[in-house]
Write a protein that holds these residues in place. Structure first.
Motif, PDB file in Angstrom:
ATOM      1  N   SER A 185     -32.780 -30.288 -83.312  1.00  0.00           N
ATOM      2  CA  SER A 185     -34.242 -30.218 -83.370  1.00  0.00           C
ATOM      3  C   SER A 185     -34.921 -31.572 -83.209  1.00  0.00           C
ATOM      4  N   MET A 186     -34.209 -32.652 -83.550  1.00  0.00           N
ATOM      5  CA  MET A 186     -34.747 -34.007 -83.419  1.00  0.00           C
ATOM      6  C   MET A 186     -33.824 -34.777 -82.485  1.00  0.00           C
ATOM      7  N   PRO A 187     -34.159 -34.845 -81.204  1.00  0.00           N
ATOM      8  CA  PRO A 187     -33.225 -35.393 -80.219  1.00  0.00           C
ATOM      9  C   PRO A 187     -32.876 -36.867 -80.379  1.00  0.00           C
ATOM     10  N   ASP A 188     -33.588 -37.579 -81.239  1.00  0.00           N
ATOM     11  CA  ASP A 188     -33.247 -38.986 -81.458  1.00  0.00           C
ATOM     12  C   ASP A 188     -32.431 -39.188 -82.737  1.00  0.00           C
ATOM     13  N   THR A 189     -32.099 -38.104 -83.455  1.00  0.00           N
ATOM     14  CA  THR A 189     -31.537 -38.219 -84.798  1.00  0.00           C
ATOM     15  C   THR A 189     -30.130 -37.639 -84.911  1.00  0.00           C
ATOM     16  N   ALA A 190     -29.298 -38.369 -85.637  1.00  0.00           N
ATOM     17  CA  ALA A 190     -27.983 -37.889 -86.069  1.00  0.00           C
ATOM     18  C   ALA A 190     -28.028 -37.817 -87.592  1.00  0.00           C
ATOM     19  N   TYR A 191     -27.212 -36.950 -88.162  1.00  0.00           N
ATOM     20  CA  TYR A 191     -27.260 -36.715 -89.603  1.00  0.00           C
ATOM     21  C   TYR A 191     -25.844 -36.716 -90.175  1.00  0.00           C
ATOM     22  N   ILE A 192     -25.665 -37.438 -91.269  1.00  0.00           N
ATOM     23  CA  ILE A 192     -24.387 -37.437 -91.975  1.00  0.00           C
ATOM     24  C   ILE A 192     -24.537 -36.522 -93.184  1.00  0.00           C
ATOM     25  N   HIS A 193     -23.756 -35.437 -93.192  1.00  0.00           N
ATOM     26  CA  HIS A 193     -23.870 -34.439 -94.254  1.00  0.00           C
ATOM     27  C   HIS A 193     -22.964 -34.728 -95.449  1.00  0.00           C
ATOM     28  N   PHE A 194     -21.754 -35.207 -95.196  1.00  0.00           N
ATOM     29  CA  PHE A 194     -20.778 -35.305 -96.270  1.00  0.00           C
ATOM     30  C   PHE A 194     -19.723 -36.328 -95.869  1.00  0.00           C
ATOM     31  N   VAL A 195     -19.382 -37.209 -96.773  1.00  0.00           N
ATOM     32  CA  VAL A 195     -18.345 -38.213 -96.527  1.00  0.00           C
ATOM     33  C   VAL A 195     -17.463 -38.295 -97.759  1.00  0.00           C
ATOM     34  N   GLY A 196     -16.172 -38.363 -97.543  1.00  0.00           N
ATOM     35  CA  GLY A 196     -15.251 -38.517 -98.651  1.00  0.00           C
ATOM     36  C   GLY A 196     -14.139 -39.476 -98.306  1.00  0.00           C
ATOM     37  N   VAL A 197     -13.726 -40.251 -99.303  1.00  0.00           N
ATOM     38  CA  VAL A 197     -12.581 -41.158 -99.168  1.00  0.00           C
ATOM     39  C   VAL A 197     -11.654 -40.886-100.336  1.00  0.00           C
ATOM     40  N   ALA A 198     -10.379 -40.767-100.047  1.00  0.00           N
ATOM     41  CA  ALA A 198      -9.387 -40.537-101.097  1.00  0.00           C
ATOM     42  C   ALA A 198      -9.503 -41.629-102.157  1.00  0.00           C
TER      43      ALA A 198
END
Length: 158
Positions: free
Chosen positions: A66-79
């Protein structure tokens, strides 16, 4: 950062491995905010980190339709065994490169106001931190909003 950790694009089959560790990695029930649809539909823009022990980390990200200039980070995990070694930063930079290749100029993310570690991490990564934003995810569900402008010239071919 231990370079024996290999980053690769995620695949839908990675879902079971990821969801199998998130509650342990966070020390509380958290997997409900990571439904299978993210790996089914956004695996091309998500990353998995592996080492000789197994799953080392992951990043679930998407390019906003919907926003062609935008990327989104939803979830990040590190052990937990690898925290503090730069793996999260490496995952983020790989995602930034992917987003720039797709002509995205901005990366966004959110977290709960209680997640002080995430807030500090995003601030250190150069994100603008806004909030807490009251009722962001509905009544009484506040969120802290992160926004990062990608430097110009990072697109593919430049």
């Amino acid at each position: 950062m231990n370079q024996s950790v290999r980053l690769r694009p995620a695949e839908p089959d990675d879902y079971d491995r990821i969801v199998g560790v998130v509650d342990d990695w966070w020390g509380r029930p958290i997997r409900s905010i990571l439904p299978r649809l993210f790996l089914d539909h956004f695996h091309r823009t998500s990353l998995v980190a592996e080492d000789g022990v197994g799953l080392a980390g992951f990043l679930i990200g998407l390019l906003s339709p919907s926003m062609p200039d935008t990327a989104y980070i939803h979830f990040v995990g590190v052990a937990p065994r690898l925290r503090g070694n730069g793996l999260a930063r490496r995952l983020y930079h790989q995602f930034f490169a992917l987003a720039a290749t797709e002509r995205r100029t901005e990366v966004k993310a959110i977290t709960s106001p209680q997640n002080l570690g995430s807030i500090a991490f995003h601030a250190a990564m150069g994100f603008t931190v806004t909030g807490p934003v009251a009722d962001y995810d509905g009544p009484t569900i506040d969120r802290v909003v992160f926004q990062l402008r990608l430097p110009p010239g990072r697109e593919a071919g430049r």
